[in-house]
Design a protein around this motif. Sequence first.
Motif: not given
Length: 394
Positions: A211-218
Amino acid sequence: MTDSIMSKAATMEIPINSNGDTGTLPEDDSLEQAAKLQWSLDEKVGSSRGTRLILEQEGKQKKTDLQQVMVSGPNLNETSIVSGGYGGTAEGIIPTSSIKGPAVHYNAEFNKRIPVTGIGSNMHHSSSNSSMMAEEATRGVAVEKLETVKKWGLNTYKCTKQMISERFGRGSRTVDLELEAQIEVLRDTKRKYENVLRLARALTNHFYNMVQTQHALGDTFADLSQKSPELRDEFGYNAETQKLLCKNGETLLGAINFFVSSINTLVNKTMEDTLMTIKMYENARLEFDAYRSDLEELSMGPRDAAAMARIDAAQQQYQVQKDKYERLRSDVIIKLKFLEENKVKVMHKQLLLFHNAISAYFAGNQQQLEQTLKQFNIKLRPPGADKPSWLEEQ
């Protein structure tokens, strides 16, 4: 000294003439001087003896007078002390009988001062009594601790003996087959649930990182959409998709955290409490068997008076341990029953939550995922809620 002088005078030479008569000594007066010296010494000795007799008589007279004064003299308790000057009123007269203090009696026979018990002696006796009471209390506490240590040592010795006998197959043990089977099932269940808890925590950690990776990617896609006009739409679509996945992932993460918390409570509190009671039950069983074996050994021995007294004491201890064993056995049975019922209810709810949340997330059904959390009364923490406020940090 007188004897030496007299012997000297007696042994002096006396000249004798040819006719046998003593000659005249006109110039030698040694005998006369020795006689005078002897007379003076006798006079001095006599005078010193007379003086000694006079002093002894005076001492006896003073002693007799002191005895008469102590017997027929005034009573000190009836005398008064006048406070104030001349012409004072009667209010200034203080009777000595009202004055409290250590009195003194004179013993006429030995001419000594003997103190009579008073306030000072009472204070001394009270302090000595308090110190004696403190010593007795300390001694009582020490004796009580010694008896406790003695009982503990005896009980430990018997239990250790019983445990060694059981391990080497020499002693008998009380076995409840049905209860032992339930206890073994509980321990196996606890091990399996601990494995589920460990895997669920691992899933939570991995999913949190995703989830943290998805947040950074977004955030990266959104930034690139602003800096790349020719790819603004494409970066914008992907940024929105990652933000939506991040939001759904946070919702699923809340459901998984609730699942992990419930399993942790079931395993490390509810089951652990039951296992603690089981441990107490097993210790009571060991003590019961130890005292039972001791009673059996005494019963097989002689039957004299001392042996019968030991048997009676062992019988009482055996009964105490038996009651303790039966009570803990009943507690274990009750706790196992309630634990099984509680486990079924908790796991039914948690497994249903886990299934519905995972299914809704991977199906992309955001509404169903949110409805699942409402169904189980799970409230999500807003972003940044994990960090404590400045007031909580104080």
